[in-house]
Scaffold this motif. Structure first.
Motif: not given
Ligand SMILES: NC(=O)c1ccc[n+]([C@@H]2O[C@H](COP(=O)([O-])OP(=O)(O)OC[C@H]3O[C@@H](n4cnc5c(N)ncnc54)[C@H](OP(=O)(O)O)[C@@H]3O)[C@@H](O)[C@H]2O)c1
Length: 166
Positions: A2, A43, A9, A45, A107, A14, A67-69, A111
């Motif tokens: 969405a 992580r 998004i 999400t 994120a 978040h 997730s690395r954390t 990737s």
């Molecule tokens: N609108 C929608 O439909 C929808 C649906 C689902 C989620 N969301 C929201 O979308 C947002 C996405 O946030 P985001 O972009 O920060 O997070 P994300 O992609 O969900 O998570 C990012 C995390 O994934 C881990 N990761 C491990 N390897 C990675 C790599 N190569 N590349 C990227 N991430 C890697 C890392 O965790 P570590 O830091 O632990 O290593 C990184 O911090 C969230 O706020 C979620 O609530 C929206």
């Protein structure tokens, strides 16, 4: 995923409860998910569900969280993986060949896009402008071209846009 009209998004904190969580588009989305038996997500999400006490959000799917954390998994069914997600996804693709659901954008999606591992994109475009927040594909430089394959217009004002990558 969405999104707002301006391509976010989630809000900067978040959360994304600004997008309606019920209605015909959600019913269709939930129906679509039944076709998948594997889900991958980042992580942050995964933490959306965790904060609400849900550690296994898609109990009928093999679930991979990158997730690395995070360390150990909060659920025996959910695999938390610290390795490069592109390696895991390539291995999964070489498996039984079933479709893989990439949950959310953000994120992890960037990737996987950069590695050429996203085949299609389904955007639920919501009739709102957020002004700031988490972008659909933060930092992505590859600029993948998309081919529109379908649209659905809902009374709520949500428009589902389906694209193939390439
Ligand atoms: N609108 C929608 O439909 C929808 C649906 C689902 C989620 N969301 C929201 O979308 C947002 C996405 O946030 P985001 O972009 O920060 O997070 P994300 O992609 O969900 O998570 C990012 C995390 O994934 C881990 N990761 C491990 N390897 C990675 C790599 N190569 N590349 C990227 N991430 C890697 C890392 O965790 P570590 O830091 O632990 O290593 C990184 O911090 C969230 O706020 C979620 O609530 C929206």
């Amino acid at each position: 995923v969405a999104t707002s009209v301006d391509g976010f998004i989630a809000r900067t904190d978040h959360t994304f409860d600004c997008f309606p969580m019920e209605g015909a588009h959600v019913d269709d989305y939930l129906e679509t998910l039944k076709a998948y038996d594997t889900v991958v997500m980042g992580r942050r999400t995964y933490e959306v569900g965790l904060r609400a006490g849900v550690s296994d959000p898609y109990p009928w799917m093999d679930t991979w969280v990158f997730s690395r954390t995070l360390g150990s998994s909060p659920s025996p069914r959910v695999r938390v993986v610290a390795e490069d997600p592109t390696l895991t996804v390539r291995r999964l693709e070489e498996g039984d060949g079933g479709p893989i659901y990439l949950c959310g954008g953000g994120a992890l999606a960037s990737s996987l896009f950069a590695a050429g591992l996203v085949d299609s994109v389904w955007v639920k475009l919501n009739p709102m402008v957020l002004g700031d927040g988490v972008p659909f594909a933060p930092g992505l430089r590859a600029q993948p071209r998309l081919t529109l394959t379908g649209t659905e217009r809902y009374d709520s004002g949500v428009v589902l846009l389906r694209y193939d990558v390439g």
